[in-house]
Design a protein around this motif. Structure first.
Motif, mmCIF file in Angstrom:
data_model
loop_
_atom_site.group_PDB
_atom_site.id
_atom_site.type_symbol
_atom_site.label_atom_id
_atom_site.label_comp_id
_atom_site.label_asym_id
_atom_site.label_seq_id
_atom_site.Cartn_x
_atom_site.Cartn_y
_atom_site.Cartn_z
ATOM 1 N N LYS A 79 33.154 -12.903 8.271
ATOM 2 C CA LYS A 79 32.714 -13.044 9.660
ATOM 3 C C LYS A 79 31.359 -13.732 9.729
ATOM 4 O O LYS A 79 30.552 -13.625 8.816
ATOM 5 C CB LYS A 79 32.615 -11.669 10.323
ATOM 6 C CG LYS A 79 33.925 -10.894 10.336
ATOM 7 C CD LYS A 79 33.737 -9.487 10.844
ATOM 8 C CE LYS A 79 35.043 -8.699 10.799
ATOM 9 N NZ LYS A 79 34.856 -7.292 11.265
ATOM 10 N N VAL A 80 31.137 -14.435 10.837
ATOM 11 C CA VAL A 80 29.827 -15.017 11.106
ATOM 12 C C VAL A 80 29.353 -14.525 12.469
ATOM 13 O O VAL A 80 30.153 -14.113 13.318
ATOM 14 C CB VAL A 80 29.854 -16.566 11.101
ATOM 15 C CG1 VAL A 80 30.267 -17.087 9.741
ATOM 16 C CG2 VAL A 80 30.786 -17.102 12.181
ATOM 17 N N SER A 81 28.045 -14.595 12.680
ATOM 18 C CA SER A 81 27.464 -14.170 13.951
ATOM 19 C C SER A 81 27.874 -15.109 15.083
ATOM 20 O O SER A 81 28.028 -16.321 14.885
ATOM 21 C CB SER A 81 25.936 -14.151 13.833
ATOM 22 O OG SER A 81 25.329 -14.029 15.108
ATOM 23 N N ASP A 136 25.555 -17.965 15.390
ATOM 24 C CA ASP A 136 25.487 -19.016 14.368
ATOM 25 C C ASP A 136 25.630 -20.371 15.059
ATOM 26 O O ASP A 136 26.560 -20.592 15.836
ATOM 27 C CB ASP A 136 26.608 -18.821 13.344
ATOM 28 C CG ASP A 136 26.432 -19.705 12.115
ATOM 29 O OD1 ASP A 136 26.241 -20.932 12.281
ATOM 30 O OD2 ASP A 136 26.495 -19.174 10.995
ATOM 31 N N THR A 141 22.195 -18.276 11.890
ATOM 32 C CA THR A 141 21.929 -17.548 13.126
ATOM 33 C C THR A 141 20.645 -18.022 13.785
ATOM 34 O O THR A 141 19.591 -18.091 13.156
ATOM 35 C CB THR A 141 21.831 -16.037 12.837
ATOM 36 O OG1 THR A 141 23.040 -15.615 12.210
ATOM 37 C CG2 THR A 141 21.617 -15.254 14.122
ATOM 38 N N ASN A 190 25.341 -20.035 6.474
ATOM 39 C CA ASN A 190 26.498 -19.518 5.763
ATOM 40 C C ASN A 190 27.176 -20.573 4.902
ATOM 41 O O ASN A 190 27.375 -21.714 5.341
ATOM 42 C CB ASN A 190 27.522 -18.974 6.759
ATOM 43 C CG ASN A 190 27.061 -17.689 7.412
ATOM 44 O OD1 ASN A 190 26.948 -16.665 6.765
ATOM 45 N ND2 ASN A 190 26.779 -17.747 8.705
#
Length: 288
Positions: free
Chosen positions: A18-20, A23, A97, A111
């Motif tokens: 998962k990414v924010s 991002d 982020t 990331n």
């Protein structure tokens, strides 16, 4: 079986990759990527892809937390962890982020994401019988707006042309630059054959410096086929003897119709077939 995804420092389960939502790769398409093939368990042209990724990142001033060797090892690890023998790797680097503002310099924790999976190629029938395509009205982004050599996460220019192709009932479309010269297809480089000579647009016309493109040019020249990089117009595509596309996913695929006009004899021509076979042999380590 769920995939194992590389996230920054190691492998995680697919559900945990998962990414924010903050991002900038998600918010603004701020990042770069590579699509890489795997043949018989071997990652194809890995060094060339990683070089291009680092070049793209350098142009957009995106720092990478890993060096080239570490990144290459991470790709290999991800491929092996997923048991990929013949497949595709998507290598992604995001800005990280930040805030809802544009400022990329405040972004943190960029990331590095690596996905290794199988790939859906065009049906074999299209390679045997050839593909129909159209010309897109969507123009390739002007080189002074953004350099086409950067493989960025912002692919809307290509996506809009892809929609035109799908609306026309075909899988691909040719994109032209602001001067009316051929740039590339929505996901592939463009080649034509005229009087035994292979012609392809220079990268400066607005296309990506494709890894497959470069290999096909070399393989053609090794076989005594003249290859010339020059600006091409829509007229050139209409009256050529052969037309084919090259790309990581497409490999080498012949085009038999563009904008309702048949190409050559209406089937992939002899040079297209020769280069498709040569590329397949090279990619799978079967020699020249």
């Amino acid at each position: 079986m769920a995939l194992k995804i590389w996230m920054n420092a190691g492998l995680v389960d697919e559900a945990d990759a998962k990414v924010s939502v903050f991002d900038h790769g998600l918010l603004y398409g701020d990042g770069v990527f590579e699509g890489i093939r795997v043949y018989d368990g071997r990652v194809f042209e890995l060094a060339a892809h990683i070089k291009r990724l680092f070049d793209s990142a350098h142009v957009i001033r995106l720092p990478l937390a890993m060096n080239r060797q570490e990144l290459g090892e991470a790709v290999e690890t991800t491929v092996k962890a997923n048991g990929i023998r013949d497949g595709y790797v998507r290598l992604i680097v995001t800005r990280g982020t930040g805030t809802l503002g544009l400022n990329p310099l405040i972004c943190k924790n960029g990331n590095v994401i690596i996905i290794a999976d199988t790939i859906q190629l065009y049906p074999e029938e299209l390679y045997e019988k050839g593909m129909r395509i159209v010309s897109a009205t969507t123009r390739r982004t002007h080189p002074l707006a953004f350099p086409s050599q950067v493989k960025s996460l912002n692919y809307l220019n290509n996506i809009m042309a892809k929609i035109e192709a799908l609306d026309s009932g075909v899988p691909e479309a040719i994109m032209y630059n602001h001067e009316g010269f051929v740039a590339e297809a929505t996901g592939d480089n463009v080649f034509i054959v005229r009087d035994g000579v292979v012609l392809t647009p220079p990268v400066e016309a607005g296309g990506l410096a494709g890894i497959t493109r470069g290999i096909v040019i070399r393989l053609a020249r090794e076989r005594g086929i003249q290859v010339v990089e020059k600006n091409l117009t829509r007229y050139d595509l209409y009256v050529c003897d052969e037309l084919f596309l090259t790309g990581t996913a497409a490999e080498v695929i012949g085009i038999v119709e563009i904008d309702g006009r048949h190409i050559g004899e209406g089937r992939p021509g002899p040079i297209t077939r020769l280069l498709r076979e040569a590329f397949d042999n090279y990619a799978r380590g079967r020699g020249q």
